[in-house]
Design an enzyme around this catalytic site. Structure first.
Site, PDB file in Angstrom:
ATOM      1  N   ASP A   1       0.861  -1.215  -0.027  1.00 37.26           N
ATOM      2  CA  ASP A   1       0.109   0.149   0.109  1.00 37.26           C
ATOM      3  C   ASP A   1       0.803   1.192   0.064  1.00 37.26           C
ATOM      4  O   ASP A   1       0.426   2.199   0.734  1.00 37.26           O
ATOM      5  CB  ASP A   1      -0.873   0.128   1.305  1.00 37.26           C
ATOM      6  CG  ASP A   1      -2.083  -1.067   1.243  1.00 37.26           C
ATOM      7  OD1 ASP A   1      -2.011  -1.840   0.170  1.00 37.26           O
ATOM      8  OD2 ASP A   1      -2.775  -1.213   2.030  1.00 37.26           O
TER       9      ASP A   1
ATOM     10  N   LYS B   1      -7.055  -4.830  -2.693  1.00 40.59           N
ATOM     11  CA  LYS B   1      -7.767  -5.435  -1.521  1.00 40.59           C
ATOM     12  C   LYS B   1      -8.676  -4.285  -1.100  1.00 40.59           C
ATOM     13  O   LYS B   1      -8.678  -3.512  -1.605  1.00 40.59           O
ATOM     14  CB  LYS B   1      -6.835  -5.924  -0.544  1.00 40.59           C
ATOM     15  CG  LYS B   1      -6.017  -4.804  -0.246  1.00 40.59           C
ATOM     16  CD  LYS B   1      -5.118  -5.249   1.025  1.00 40.59           C
ATOM     17  CE  LYS B   1      -4.337  -3.840   1.568  1.00 40.59           C
ATOM     18  NZ  LYS B   1      -5.160  -2.816   1.966  1.00 40.59           N
TER      19      LYS B   1
ATOM     20  N   CYS C   1      -2.506  -2.515   7.796  1.00 37.86           N
ATOM     21  CA  CYS C   1      -1.890  -3.745   6.556  1.00 37.86           C
ATOM     22  C   CYS C   1      -0.970  -4.583   7.056  1.00 37.86           C
ATOM     23  O   CYS C   1      -0.991  -5.731   6.552  1.00 37.86           O
ATOM     24  CB  CYS C   1      -2.046  -2.979   5.500  1.00 37.86           C
ATOM     25  SG  CYS C   1      -3.491  -2.581   4.988  1.00 37.86           S
TER      26      CYS C   1
HETATM   27  C1  VGL Z   1      -5.085   0.684   5.714  1.00 39.55           C
HETATM   28  C2  VGL Z   1      -6.486   1.940   6.990  1.00 39.55           C
HETATM   29  C3  VGL Z   1      -7.587   1.784   6.200  1.00 39.55           C
HETATM   30  C4  VGL Z   1      -3.603   0.439   5.549  1.00 39.55           C
HETATM   31  C5  VGL Z   1      -5.963   0.547   4.661  1.00 39.55           C
HETATM   32  O1  VGL Z   1      -2.993   0.072   4.274  1.00 39.55           O
HETATM   33  O2  VGL Z   1      -2.860   0.044   6.462  1.00 39.55           O
HETATM   34  N1  VGL Z   1      -5.285   1.372   6.897  1.00 39.55           N
HETATM   35  N2  VGL Z   1      -7.193   1.060   5.023  1.00 39.55           N
END
Ligand code: VGL
Ligand code: ZN
Length: 204
Positions: free
Chosen positions: A8, A106, A151
């Site tokens: 991410d 995802k 994540c």
């Molecule tokens: C994430 C919060 C909401 C992450 C993704 O990638 O850690 N955190 N969506």
């Protein structure tokens, strides 16, 4: 076979983005260097529909940071972020995309969040990452990216439970720290699940 999971590293998680991870931009050069040291690189993208139910905007009267029950499970309400096919969901501009072999997306269905790159938060729908890794004969995973306390943590816990040798390289991770101590607690949880969490000074 050893694989690096680049988690991410997207515009919305960088300073100035919709859900900024403090100093999240610092992981970009680390990722670019580490990607050269692995046989395979898989990058993940948080890839939400615009009406994702983890967004506070979908719950009138609720605010970002509140925790609600969503189909019986506690859900933190986030600002709108990483909406698929928007600039916020793109990889960070400096990330060396040519070094990425596979992309896993995802949190694509509206009703359920997915912090782990393997499964949604109900552990019902798989993303295809496990299949991909098994098909390629991967047994050893190293994780970097954002965010340590979401994540990264959930992906590492699933990876260890699925039987992968799992390492988290903290030099390439940054956390959200919604509450003081979240990152430290995430590290402790990963370690007690058998994940090798490598401090920055030892990371290479
Ligand atoms: C994430 C919060 C909401 C992450 C993704 O990638 O850690 N955190 N969506
Ligand atoms: Zn998200």
């Amino acid at each position: 076979m050893k694989t690096l999971i680049v988690t991410d590293i997207q515009n919305d998680f960088l300073p100035g983005g919709a859900l900024p991870v403090p100093r999240g931009d610092e992981v970009v050069p680390v990722a670019n260097r580490l990607m050269d040291q692995f046989e395979r690189v898989v990058a993940t993208q948080d890839w939400h529909p615009a009406s994702h139910e983890s967004f506070a905007s979908q719950h009138p009267g609720r605010r970002v940071g509140e925790v609600i029950l969503l189909r019986g499970r506690p859900q933190i309400l986030w600002p709108d972020h990483c909406i698929r096919e928007t600039p916020g969901a793109d990889f960070a501009p400096g990330l060396a995309r040519q070094k990425i072999d596979h992309i896993i997306r995802k949190a694509t269905s509206r009703q359920i969040d997915s912090y782990s790159a393997f499964f949604d938060n109900d552990h019902i729908r798989a993303t295809g990452l496990e299949e991909l890794l098994k098909r390629e004969g991967v047994d050893d995973l190293s994780l970097i990216g954002l965010a340590t306390d979401y994540c990264i943590k959930f992906t590492a816990l699933d990876a260890a439970a699925l039987g992968f040798r799992t390492t988290v390289l903290l030099e390439g991770c940054r956390g959200i720290e919604r509450q003081a101590g979240d990152i430290e607690r995430a590290i402790a949880e990963m370690r007690s699940a058998g994940v090798d969490v490598v401090p920055p000074s030892e990371g290479e």
